[in-house]
Design a protein around this motif. Structure first.
Motif, PDB file in Angstrom:
ATOM      1  N   ASP A  53     -20.333 -31.408  36.117  1.00 12.56           N
ATOM      2  CA  ASP A  53     -20.626 -30.258  36.975  1.00 12.56           C
ATOM      3  C   ASP A  53     -22.026 -30.313  37.587  1.00 12.56           C
ATOM      4  O   ASP A  53     -22.208 -30.008  38.761  1.00 12.56           O
ATOM      5  CB  ASP A  53     -20.479 -28.953  36.177  1.00 12.56           C
ATOM      6  N   TYR A  54     -23.039 -30.691  36.786  1.00  6.39           N
ATOM      7  CA  TYR A  54     -24.399 -30.628  37.313  1.00  6.39           C
ATOM      8  C   TYR A  54     -24.617 -31.634  38.432  1.00  6.39           C
ATOM      9  O   TYR A  54     -25.403 -31.399  39.352  1.00  6.39           O
ATOM     10  CB  TYR A  54     -25.435 -30.802  36.191  1.00  6.39           C
ATOM     11  N   LEU A  57     -23.049 -30.234  41.530  1.00  7.69           N
ATOM     12  CA  LEU A  57     -23.979 -29.233  42.045  1.00  7.69           C
ATOM     13  C   LEU A  57     -25.136 -29.906  42.772  1.00  7.69           C
ATOM     14  O   LEU A  57     -25.606 -29.408  43.804  1.00  7.69           O
ATOM     15  CB  LEU A  57     -24.490 -28.363  40.904  1.00  7.69           C
ATOM     16  N   ALA A  74     -30.580 -28.145  39.612  1.00  5.01           N
ATOM     17  CA  ALA A  74     -29.168 -28.152  39.217  1.00  5.01           C
ATOM     18  C   ALA A  74     -29.033 -27.850  37.729  1.00  5.01           C
ATOM     19  O   ALA A  74     -28.185 -27.049  37.313  1.00  5.01           O
ATOM     20  CB  ALA A  74     -28.530 -29.496  39.550  1.00  5.01           C
ATOM     21  N   PHE A  84     -20.114 -24.848  36.849  1.00  2.00           N
ATOM     22  CA  PHE A  84     -20.148 -24.903  38.309  1.00  2.00           C
ATOM     23  C   PHE A  84     -19.544 -23.645  38.928  1.00  2.00           C
ATOM     24  O   PHE A  84     -20.090 -23.080  39.881  1.00  2.00           O
ATOM     25  CB  PHE A  84     -19.396 -26.151  38.780  1.00  2.00           C
ATOM     26  N   LEU A 109     -24.118 -21.972  48.668  1.00  2.00           N
ATOM     27  CA  LEU A 109     -23.263 -21.689  47.518  1.00  2.00           C
ATOM     28  C   LEU A 109     -22.184 -20.676  47.863  1.00  2.00           C
ATOM     29  O   LEU A 109     -21.019 -20.819  47.468  1.00  2.00           O
ATOM     30  CB  LEU A 109     -24.103 -21.185  46.349  1.00  2.00           C
TER      31      LEU A 109
END
Length: 251
Positions: A53-54, A57, A74, A84, A109
């Motif tokens: 996820d990071y 991101l 992140a 996320f 976002l």
């Protein structure tokens, strides 16, 4: 690089990439360029499943922030919100509390969040709901599972159980949302709907219905019965699962 080194790009760019902001030396460190190149190549070759996820991101932040090291930001977002999905759905005021987050990051976002909602919604609108139940549940989880306050929605269906309207009826607090059964039934008549499905989320993550949930559902069912409408179900959306009043014997 320190946290203070983060700087937001302008809202509009001449190209599809954020403007390059040189470091004081006049050159960008090769590790930043190489890292971004490696992540992009890994995403293109393996898709989102190839990265945690990071890192996904980070790919988003590449376009929001000039070519600087966005990994610390992140990580900070992930540590604060957990995953996320929760980063994308976090309220603007909470995002602004994170060092390095400004208008451009928030806008990007929220664009991604809106795209996810739009895509999930397209799979259920004007479709037969009963045969597309899994898609409906996916849509509910995408739009509601990670909210920090309660939201009450109603899906209105025609006589063939095709979804003709998806409407938010009310927003509430972390553990309560005001619902007016007469308004729900009145709106069904305005839409010429024949049936409906109630949906609301529990920010606590536990979809177990409260007594007020049960009482409210009973009142709406009574209003529907009086008007010849069918209440198919009431879904409570938790963090990772949902509860069906119909399947649970509450309806």
């Amino acid at each position: 690089m320190t946290q203070d080194a983060f700087a937001e790009a302008p809202m509009l760019f001449e190209t599809d990439e954020a403007q390059v902001v040189p470091l004081p030396s006049g050159r960008l460190p090769s590790y930043i360029k190489d890292h971004r190149k490696r992540l992009r190549e890994r995403f293109i070759s393996g898709g989102s499943a190839a990265m945690p996820d990071y890192e996904l991101l980070e790919l988003v932040l590449f376009r929001s922030i000039p070519r600087q090291d966005v990994k610390p930001l992140a990580r900070r977002l992930m540590d604060t919100f957990g995953d996320f999905n929760r980063v994308l759905t976090a309220p603007e005021e909470r995002l602004r509390q994170i060092k390095g987050v400004g208008d451009t990051v928030i806008t990007d976002l929220k664009i991604l969040e809106a795209c996810a909602h739009r895509m999930a919604r397209a799979r259920v609108m004007q479709r037969h709901v009963i045969t597309g139940w899994d898609a409906l549940l996916d849509y509910c989880h995408t739009t509601m599972a990670h909210r920090e306050t309660e939201q009450f929605r109603v899906f209105y269906l025609d006589r063939k159980n095709v979804l003709i309207a998806d409407e938010e009826q009310a927003k509430g607090t972390v553990d309560h949302v005001p619902v007016y059964p007469r308004e729900v039934a009145k709106r069904a008549l305005e839409l010429n709907a024949s049936a409906l499905i109630l949906v609301h989320n529990h920010p606590s993550g536990d979809p177990t219905p409260s007594q007020s949930d049960i009482d409210m559902t009973t009142r709406i069912q009574d209003a529907c019965t009086a008007l010849g409408l069918t209440l198919h179900d009431h879904l409570i959306i938790g963090k990772s699962t949902e509860l069906s009043f119909r399947s649970g014997g509450y309806l």
